[in-house]
Design a protein around this motif. Structure first.
Motif, PDB file in Angstrom:
ATOM      1  N   ASP A  28       0.878  -1.166   0.000  1.00 46.05           N
ATOM      2  CA  ASP A  28       0.000   0.000   0.000  1.00 46.05           C
ATOM      3  C   ASP A  28       0.915   1.216   0.000  1.00 46.05           C
ATOM      4  O   ASP A  28       1.431   1.627   1.042  1.00 46.05           O
ATOM      5  N   PHE A  29       1.144   1.776  -1.182  1.00 51.55           N
ATOM      6  CA  PHE A  29       2.108   2.854  -1.361  1.00 51.55           C
ATOM      7  C   PHE A  29       1.337   4.144  -1.657  1.00 51.55           C
ATOM      8  O   PHE A  29       0.705   4.276  -2.703  1.00 51.55           O
ATOM      9  N   SER A  30       1.382   5.082  -0.734  1.00 47.47           N
ATOM     10  CA  SER A  30       0.588   6.300  -0.858  1.00 47.47           C
ATOM     11  C   SER A  30       1.474   7.537  -0.767  1.00 47.47           C
ATOM     12  O   SER A  30       2.226   7.712   0.199  1.00 47.47           O
ATOM     13  N   ASN A  31       1.384   8.388  -1.786  1.00 50.29           N
ATOM     14  CA  ASN A  31       1.983   9.720  -1.742  1.00 50.29           C
ATOM     15  C   ASN A  31       0.850  10.713  -1.557  1.00 50.29           C
ATOM     16  O   ASN A  31      -0.111  10.739  -2.345  1.00 50.29           O
ATOM     17  N   GLU A  32       0.944  11.524  -0.510  1.00 51.98           N
ATOM     18  CA  GLU A  32      -0.172  12.347  -0.058  1.00 51.98           C
ATOM     19  C   GLU A  32       0.225  13.824  -0.076  1.00 51.98           C
ATOM     20  O   GLU A  32       1.354  14.173   0.304  1.00 51.98           O
ATOM     21  N   PHE A  33      -0.709  14.674  -0.484  1.00 59.29           N
ATOM     22  CA  PHE A  33      -0.393  16.078  -0.717  1.00 59.29           C
ATOM     23  C   PHE A  33      -1.396  16.992  -0.008  1.00 59.29           C
ATOM     24  O   PHE A  33      -2.603  16.852  -0.196  1.00 59.29           O
ATOM     25  N   ARG A  34      -0.901  17.873   0.815  1.00 59.41           N
ATOM     26  CA  ARG A  34      -1.708  18.977   1.338  1.00 59.41           C
ATOM     27  C   ARG A  34      -1.523  20.123   0.342  1.00 59.41           C
ATOM     28  O   ARG A  34      -0.505  20.819   0.359  1.00 59.41           O
ATOM     29  N   LEU A  35      -2.499  20.293  -0.529  1.00 54.38           N
ATOM     30  CA  LEU A  35      -2.391  21.324  -1.543  1.00 54.38           C
ATOM     31  C   LEU A  35      -2.580  22.712  -0.951  1.00 54.38           C
ATOM     32  O   LEU A  35      -1.942  23.673  -1.398  1.00 54.38           O
ATOM     33  N   SER A  68       3.806  14.173   1.513  1.00 57.76           N
ATOM     34  CA  SER A  68       4.338  13.139   2.408  1.00 57.76           C
ATOM     35  C   SER A  68       4.142  11.771   1.775  1.00 57.76           C
ATOM     36  O   SER A  68       3.345  11.601   0.856  1.00 57.76           O
ATOM     37  N   ALA A  69       4.887  10.814   2.281  1.00 61.37           N
ATOM     38  CA  ALA A  69       4.820   9.441   1.763  1.00 61.37           C
ATOM     39  C   ALA A  69       4.535   8.480   2.899  1.00 61.37           C
ATOM     40  O   ALA A  69       5.111   8.594   3.988  1.00 61.37           O
ATOM     41  N   LYS A  70       3.625   7.531   2.662  1.00 66.65           N
ATOM     42  CA  LYS A  70       3.338   6.453   3.611  1.00 66.65           C
ATOM     43  C   LYS A  70       3.326   5.147   2.821  1.00 66.65           C
ATOM     44  O   LYS A  70       2.432   4.917   1.995  1.00 66.65           O
ATOM     45  N   TYR A  71       4.308   4.309   3.068  1.00 63.51           N
ATOM     46  CA  TYR A  71       4.462   3.056   2.329  1.00 63.51           C
ATOM     47  C   TYR A  71       4.395   1.881   3.291  1.00 63.51           C
ATOM     48  O   TYR A  71       5.108   1.855   4.300  1.00 63.51           O
ATOM     49  N   LYS A 439      -9.333   6.109 -11.198  1.00 61.36           N
ATOM     50  CA  LYS A 439      -8.485   4.926 -11.284  1.00 61.36           C
ATOM     51  C   LYS A 439      -7.723   4.972 -12.614  1.00 61.36           C
ATOM     52  O   LYS A 439      -8.245   4.582 -13.655  1.00 61.36           O
ATOM     53  N   MET A 440      -6.510   5.472 -12.553  1.00 55.86           N
ATOM     54  CA  MET A 440      -5.707   5.560 -13.763  1.00 55.86           C
ATOM     55  C   MET A 440      -5.382   4.173 -14.298  1.00 55.86           C
ATOM     56  O   MET A 440      -5.425   3.923 -15.510  1.00 55.86           O
ATOM     57  N   TYR A 441      -5.041   3.270 -13.364  1.00 53.97           N
ATOM     58  CA  TYR A 441      -4.848   1.866 -13.666  1.00 53.97           C
ATOM     59  C   TYR A 441      -5.630   1.065 -12.631  1.00 53.97           C
ATOM     60  O   TYR A 441      -6.184   1.626 -11.682  1.00 53.97           O
ATOM     61  N   GLN A 442      -5.661  -0.240 -12.783  1.00 54.07           N
ATOM     62  CA  GLN A 442      -6.472  -1.074 -11.891  1.00 54.07           C
ATOM     63  C   GLN A 442      -6.101  -0.873 -10.429  1.00 54.07           C
ATOM     64  O   GLN A 442      -6.966  -0.824  -9.558  1.00 54.07           O
ATOM     65  N   ASN A 443      -4.813  -0.714 -10.134  1.00 55.67           N
ATOM     66  CA  ASN A 443      -4.362  -0.620  -8.745  1.00 55.67           C
ATOM     67  C   ASN A 443      -3.826   0.765  -8.377  1.00 55.67           C
ATOM     68  O   ASN A 443      -3.239   0.924  -7.310  1.00 55.67           O
ATOM     69  N   LEU A 444      -4.006   1.738  -9.266  1.00 56.37           N
ATOM     70  CA  LEU A 444      -3.470   3.075  -9.009  1.00 56.37           C
ATOM     71  C   LEU A 444      -4.601   4.090  -8.988  1.00 56.37           C
ATOM     72  O   LEU A 444      -5.317   4.265  -9.971  1.00 56.37           O
ATOM     73  N   GLU A 445      -4.753   4.779  -7.841  1.00 58.19           N
ATOM     74  CA  GLU A 445      -5.823   5.757  -7.658  1.00 58.19           C
ATOM     75  C   GLU A 445      -5.239   7.156  -7.523  1.00 58.19           C
ATOM     76  O   GLU A 445      -4.286   7.384  -6.773  1.00 58.19           O
ATOM     77  N   ARG A 482      -2.181   6.738  -4.927  1.00 62.19           N
ATOM     78  CA  ARG A 482      -2.105   5.530  -4.097  1.00 62.19           C
ATOM     79  C   ARG A 482      -2.055   4.268  -4.960  1.00 62.19           C
ATOM     80  O   ARG A 482      -2.921   4.052  -5.804  1.00 62.19           O
ATOM     81  N   TYR A 483      -1.046   3.456  -4.723  1.00 61.96           N
ATOM     82  CA  TYR A 483      -0.855   2.194  -5.440  1.00 61.96           C
ATOM     83  C   TYR A 483      -0.997   1.046  -4.445  1.00 61.96           C
ATOM     84  O   TYR A 483      -0.240   0.953  -3.479  1.00 61.96           O
ATOM     85  N   LYS A 484      -1.997   0.185  -4.660  1.00 56.40           N
ATOM     86  CA  LYS A 484      -2.254  -0.951  -3.770  1.00 56.40           C
ATOM     87  C   LYS A 484      -2.223  -2.239  -4.567  1.00 56.40           C
ATOM     88  O   LYS A 484      -2.761  -2.325  -5.680  1.00 56.40           O
TER      89      LYS A 484
END
Length: 485
Positions: A28-35, A68-71, A439-445, A482-484
């Protein structure tokens, strides 16, 4: 020697099929942005449970943006018959881009890997037993996180023992047994087609400090403060090796006295380390689906005592009612977390969570956990010990197989007045939220969300300028990739 090697090779060759292990990897690889946020301190605190005031809302806009990144990565190793499974998960969490203290700056190389899960899961007497550091899923408004313990599940029945924190026993005094233990049972029912009902109970107990113990420690702290003041006066009046030694000793005594007193933690059970408590939580949760209609519910009641002085008596009720009509979903959400109206009457009437992460995506994006999942006002579904009344209506629209958008309107109040200075307020305000997921790809949001709170006067409690009136509205925009798998 050749014969020995051939014999060993033969043994291994025939043994491998009996020892076959299946491996599975998940991530569960998430890159998160406070815009954007207009009050950066408010949106990065996780202080919603605290009963002491934090002046987090400035007189003027204090905008901020960050990434930030949470992997999380975990592996499951199981025997080919599925009887035994071992799970080990690690994570790097909340590493801000450019933060050198945790490896987000130049060259990386930070020490930031944490253990998320580490448990063994095996078949036993027709059920499954989990032992170790494992997910705890009791109720999302009460306790849904990670803890060490033993969990057994067979059919519709589940029982567990969890230890949230431990203090080593150093004497025969029973008050040194300050470990917080939890015993949990659940039974799930399906009384009719489309209906699910769960009945559960949790007993959390710690033989820690009582009110009289704390009073004695606070008195000792006051004495240590007075002794330090006297030692400082003596040293300043007549500096010498003897007065310096006495000053150092007084400083050490004060540090020890302060460490012995449990801190003022606020309304969150996982922060109440060292207190004597018995908390019983009884609950019913479940849901119903019938055609396009759906209902979800949670109801909990708490009793017991804290520090042999306060009686628990909080409760929580949650209801979702909605309908799915083609690609459109409409949901009305209500919840009521009880609050405490008088901290001096011996009754602790506030609902208290143990360890949870209240999601802003289906409640309040402004108050609770958004896509920047380590930076928010509150992890618990209430404010301080004053509870929360939440009314929300949301609409989700699936525009294509890949794109979903939504919007929500909320009205928020505390269940009991927030009292400070000469003011007493319970209205938090109106909130408007909007969000989209692609959903850009099946597992990428790719997702974005925004929340705007037209703040009412209860939010003045958190403002730098307390005048009884909320002077600043609050708004935030978050996004994530987010890639899961």
């Amino acid at each position: 020697m050749k014969k020995v090697l051939l014999a060993l090779l033969a043994v291994l060759t025939f043994a491998v099929p009996a020892m076959a292990i299946d491996f599975a990897f998940h991530g569960d690889f998430s890159n998160e942005f406070r815009l954007y946020s207009n009050q950066s301190k408010f949106f990065t605190g996780d202080f919603g449970y605290k009963t002491t005031r934090t002046a987090a809302i400035a007189d003027d806009t204090t905008s901020d943006s960050f990434a930030s990144a949470k992997y999380r990565l975990w592996t499951e190793t199981a025997t080919d018959d599925g009887n035994i499974k071992g799970v080990f998960a690690v994570e790097i969490g909340g590493i801000h881009y450019g933060d050198n203290s945790r490896g987000g700056g130049f060259s990386g190389d930070g020490v930031n890997v944490e253990t998320r899960w580490a448990y063994t899961d095996f078949a036993l007497a027709g059920g499954r037993l989990k032992v170790g550091l494992q997910p705890v899923k009791i109720n999302k408004f009460f306790w849904t996180e990670t803890a060490t313990g033993v969990n057994y599940k067979i059919g519709n029945f589940e029982a567990a023992w969890y230890r949230g924190y431990e203090v080593y026993n150093t004497s025969a005094d029973s008050n040194d047994f300050k470990d917080l233990d939890a015993l949990y049972v659940r039974y799930n029912l399906t009384p009719a087609e489309g209906v699910k009902v769960g009945l559960f109970g949790v007993w959390q107990t710690s033989d820690g400090m009582t009110s009289s113990d704390i009073d004695a420690l606070e008195a000792a702290e006051a004495t240590a403060i007075a002794d330090l003041a006297a030692a400082e006066l003596a040293y300043n009046s007549a500096p010498s090796a003897a007065t310096l030694e006495a000053l150092v000793a007084a400083q050490e005594d004060l540090v020890a006295a302060e460490d012995a007193v449990p801190g003022s933690t606020g309304n969150y059970l996982k922060k109440m380390t060292g207190y004597d408590l018995d908390l019983y939580t009884l609950g019913v949760d479940g849901g119903l689906t019938s055609g396009s209609l759906f209902v979800n519910w949670d109801l909990m009641y708490q009793t017991g005592d804290l520090a042999e002085d306060l009686d628990f008596g909080g409760y929580f009720a949650h209801l979702d009612v909605g309908a799915k009509m083609g690609d459109t979903k409409i949901t009305y959400t209500f919840w009521y977390a009880s609050g405490d109206d008088d901290s001096t009457d011996g009754d602790y009437d506030a609902f208290i969570a143990t360890d949870c992460d209240t999601k802003g995506s289906d409640s309040s994006i402004v108050l609770f956990e958004g896509y920047t999942s380590d930076n928010y006002f509150s992890a618990v579904p209430y404010v301080q010990d004053k509870g929360l009344i939440l009314n929300r209506i949301g609409i989700d629209q699936k525009l294509s197989d890949k794109l979903t958008v939504g919007a929500a309107a909320l009205y928020l109040m505390t269940a009991e007045d927030i009292e400070y200075a000469t003011y007493s307020e319970d209205k938090i305000g109106f909130e408007l939220d909007a969000y989209a997921s692609y959903k850009m790809y099946q597992n990428l949001e790719l997702a974005i969300q925004a929340g705007y709170l037209a703040a009412d006067d209860a939010m003045d409690f958190y403002e730098a300028d307390n005048d009884g009136n909320a002077d600043e509205d609050l708004y935030v925009i978050n996004s994530k990739i987010r890639y899961k798998f």
